[in-house]
Write an enzyme that holds these catalytic residues in place. Structure first.
Site, short mmCIF file in Angstrom:
data_model
loop_
_atom_site.label_atom_id
_atom_site.label_comp_id
_atom_site.label_asym_id
_atom_site.label_seq_id
_atom_site.Cartn_x
_atom_site.Cartn_y
_atom_site.Cartn_z
N TYR A 175 0.84 -1.19 0.00
CA TYR A 175 0.00 0.00 0.00
C TYR A 175 0.88 1.25 0.00
CZ TYR A 175 -4.05 -3.01 0.57
OH TYR A 175 -5.03 -3.95 0.37
N ARG A 224 2.78 -0.85 10.99
CA ARG A 224 2.80 -2.16 10.32
C ARG A 224 3.82 -2.10 9.19
NH1 ARG A 224 -1.90 -6.35 8.45
NH2 ARG A 224 -1.61 -6.93 10.63
N CYS A 349 -10.21 -20.45 3.63
CA CYS A 349 -10.69 -20.61 2.26
C CYS A 349 -10.81 -19.28 1.53
CB CYS A 349 -12.04 -21.33 2.25
SG CYS A 349 -13.39 -20.40 3.03
N CYS A 353 -14.97 -14.17 3.65
CA CYS A 353 -14.32 -12.95 4.13
C CYS A 353 -13.77 -12.15 2.95
CB CYS A 353 -13.24 -13.30 5.14
SG CYS A 353 -12.06 -14.56 4.61
N CYS A 365 -18.48 -15.01 6.66
CA CYS A 365 -17.56 -16.14 6.84
C CYS A 365 -18.23 -17.40 6.33
CB CYS A 365 -17.19 -16.29 8.31
SG CYS A 365 -16.13 -17.71 8.68
N GLU A 414 -26.48 -40.83 7.45
CA GLU A 414 -25.47 -40.65 6.41
C GLU A 414 -25.16 -42.01 5.80
OE1 GLU A 414 -22.93 -40.06 3.69
OE2 GLU A 414 -23.76 -38.27 4.69
N GLN A 422 -18.90 -34.15 0.23
CA GLN A 422 -17.84 -33.88 -0.73
C GLN A 422 -16.61 -33.27 -0.08
OE1 GLN A 422 -19.03 -32.41 -4.67
NE2 GLN A 422 -21.16 -32.58 -4.00
#
Length: 665
Positions: A175, A224, A349, A353, A365, A414, A422
């Protein structure tokens, strides 16, 4: 700096100036898109208060634009908005109610921003286009640099006047200030450029000085920085150590926050599940060795083990968590009480988000649909019922948990030997292994709530007729398409050759266990990542893989959040990619392909196996049987059996299941 020693390093307080951070866990900066016209609203207050109530020691907000020139969206906060004080004060009060400190990161995107809102050119140290944004910025004039510094100082002053505990200067992740620090993006020949780190630090030091003077000696001031730019020609760890030393020597800075990356490896500072945990720990440790300031490290830290490692090995003094606290805001309280198993695990993943943010929507989320929706009213108490759920995939398990939490008696059937659907298959690919972490958490949570889970239980409509349940919930999932159809060539309903014995689906191949071929073709018209996962999985084991996709790029499912690391892995696996292409015929030892947009045709020779990843078909046989039989009880469908979609859709369906309203149809 330490107030007192405790047996648990994560919950040892840390004193900085007159501020005591009650523990070492920090909610690190991230965009939420929860602002309203640039202002703090009730949704944003509720979002951050949930984290404070969950026990985190300090919150550093992200996305607070320091001046209008870098404000990208009304859904992002503008720290210097003339009407900002009321909301900023209310946020501070909400966070402080729980003993948590509140710090605001001052955001300036530079060339990594957007000119859509301002209609003005992006500003950067040099007129070099960002590799993602691809807009040539305007090289900043000295007057604009002065305006930027002055605006940051004003923004810092406003936040602290509103009761915030401090601010953080943002000089990382490619940035604005990081663009001045990097020799790759700063080609200036004036006092703000130069061949050395010390020369390019000029603006950062001016910024730190201006901000400290504006807020006085009381509030915290952090910076940072990157531990490494992770790109050729950028800053490396020795440069970062020099930056840390110079910031320490100012006497104005209270802590350093270590991140990494830039838009050349976008978004490398938010590593997805295929990256190593504790990504920036090695760099943080080397920086901590040269500074007396407390060091905060972040990225891919989501467990007690990694967080404690950062502290006990002397690599950091504070541990930053972003996605882990989105997945479970109560993580600190659960760790403090040694109830680690109750922590809803982040699976990195980047769908709900980061993916939602890139789409311009508010943060949520994948595995915690309540994130960003803290103001949603809980459902009123329901009359307890007996519920039978068919399917132990993510939708079925999440529904079982939600219904049991509301007092219903739930049984899950199940048909496989394990729950997960999956996800159980997808997690067999090494780089996707963490996607399966939500399954044992949901299973354990369901069992703790008294849900009965019956494995290898293949329920039929006839058996359901004898079941005493009051409500039937179908979460029967979907099955892979086997006809090779692609909407890119809609006139061909069934791909010639799909019935040959060496042709199968990715799903079936993973379920049966792979016998590695010598040369394979993977056909990719897939919204779920099956094709690229299989190609990567095979290629990493020495199989010569040709990935044929009808899209302009392989793995379009990944979006900007995951595309860069995905293609890095495909390249390492030596996967050959044919884009905007589809098969016209599968032969005994070859696959004929043609361009989707033209007449170009070619043949892939010496093919041993062909794997189809061409989407899924909803599994609705039992539903249709129940309808035909005139089933009188409510029948609710969830997840892929409604329509084959992504994991976040399946979890969302289960999270929002309602028996009173008749549920999903």
């Amino acid at each position: 700096m330490t107030v007192r020693a405790t047996l648990d390093p994560l919950f040892e307080p840390l004193r900085i100036r007159d501020h005591v951070i009650p523990n070492r866990l920090v909610n690190t900066p991230h965009q939420t898109n929860l602002a309203e016209g640039g202002l703090v609203g009730d949704r944003q207050i509720a979002y951050y208060e949930a984290k404070a109530a969950g026990g985190v020691g300090m919150i550093v907000t992200g996305g607070w634009a320091a001046w209008r020139r870098t404000w990208t969206s009304p859904a992002a906060n503008l720290a210097t908005h003339p009407d900002a004080a009321t909301g900023q004060r209310a946020l501070a009060e909400a966070v402080h109610r729980h003993g948590t400190l509140l710090v605001g990161q001052l955001h300036d995107s530079g060339r990594q921003g957007s000119s859509a809102l301002s209609r003005q050119p992006l500003l950067a140290p040099s007129a070099i286009a960002d590799p993602v944004v691809r807009e040539v910025p305007k090289e900043m004039e000295k007057s604009e640099i002065r305006d930027m510094v002055r605006s940051h100082a004003e923004a810092a002053s406003r936040l602290c006047e509103a009761g915030w505990d401090g601010v953080e200067v943002f000089a990382a992740q490619g940035y604005a200030l990081a663009q001045f620090l990097s020799p790759q993006t700063n080609r200036r020949t004036d006092r703000y450029g130069g061949a050395t780190v010390a020369e390019r630090m000029t603006i950062v030091l001016e910024m730190v000085d201006a901000v400290r003077r504006s807020i006085g000696s009381g509030p915290l001031l952090g910076v940072r920085i990157n531990g490494h730019d992770m790109v050729a020609g950028g800053l490396e760890v020795d440069d970062a150590r020099q930056v840390a030393v110079m910031l320490t020597e100012t006497g104005a800075v209270d802590y350093l926050s270590v991140s990494g990356g830039s838009n050349e490896n976008h978004p490398g500072w938010i590593p997805e599940m295929g990256r190593e945990v504790g990504t920036f720990l090695p760099w943080a440790g080397r920086i901590r060795a040269v500074t007396s300031l407390p060091v905060l490290v972040t990225s891919r830290i989501a467990s007690r083990e990694v967080a404690e490692q950062a502290l006990t090995e002397g690599r950091a003094d504070l541990v930053g968590m972003t996605r882990a606290l989105v997945a479970d805001p109560e993580l600190p309280r659960k760790l403090r009480s040694r109830d680690d198993g109750a922590v809803r695990p982040c699976i990195a993943c980047n769908q709900g988000c980061l993916g939602n943010i890139f789409a311009g929507a508010a943060l949520t989320c994948t595995i915690n649909p309540g994130a960003g929706r803290e103001l949603d009213r809980p459902r009123p108490p329901e009359v307890s019922r007996r519920v039978v759920i068919l399917g132990g995939g993510p939708a079925g398990l999440q529904a079982a948990v939600r219904l049991a939490e509301r007092g219903h008696t739930v049984t899950v059937h199940e048909r496989a030997q394990e729950v997960g659907g999956q996800l159980a298959l997808a997690s067999r690919v090494r780089s996707r292994a963490e996607i399966g972490r939500i399954v044992p958490w949901l299973r354990d949570r369901a069992e703790l709530l008294g849900v009965r889970v019956e494995l290898e239980s293949d329920m039929s409509a006839a058996r359901l007729a004898d079941d005493p349940a009051d409500v039937i919930v179908l979460a029967t999932g979907s099955r892979p398409s086997t006809d090779g159809f692609t909407s890119a060539i809609p006139g061909v309903r069934r791909l010639p050759g799909v019935g040959l014995p060496h042709v199968g689906t990715v799903h079936d191949a993973l379920a049966a266990g792979l016998e590695l071929p010598r040369r394979a073709v993977v056909l990719d018209d897939d919204p779920h990542g099956h094709a690229t996962s299989m190609a990567e999985h095979l290629g990493s084991q020495g199989v010569h893989v040709v990935l044929v996709t009808r899209s302009l790029t392989a793995g379009w499912w990944a979006g900007p959040a995951n595309a860069h690391p995905l293609h890095e892995r495909l390249a390492r696996a030596d996967v050959t990619i044919m884009t905007a292409t589809w098969a016209t015929r599968i032969g005994e030892e070859h696959v004929d392909v043609r361009s989707v947009y033209g007449d170009f045709c070619s043949r892939i020779h010496d093919v041993d196996r062909v794997y189809l990843a061409t989407g899924n078909v909803a599994e609705n046989a039992i539903h249709d049987e129940l309808v035909a039989s005139g089933e009188g009880r409510p029948v609710i469908r969830l997840g892929d059996c409604r329509a084959p979609r992504r994991l976040d859709n399946a979890i969302w369906d289960g999270w929002n299941v309602s028996l009173e309203e008749g549920g999903h149809r």
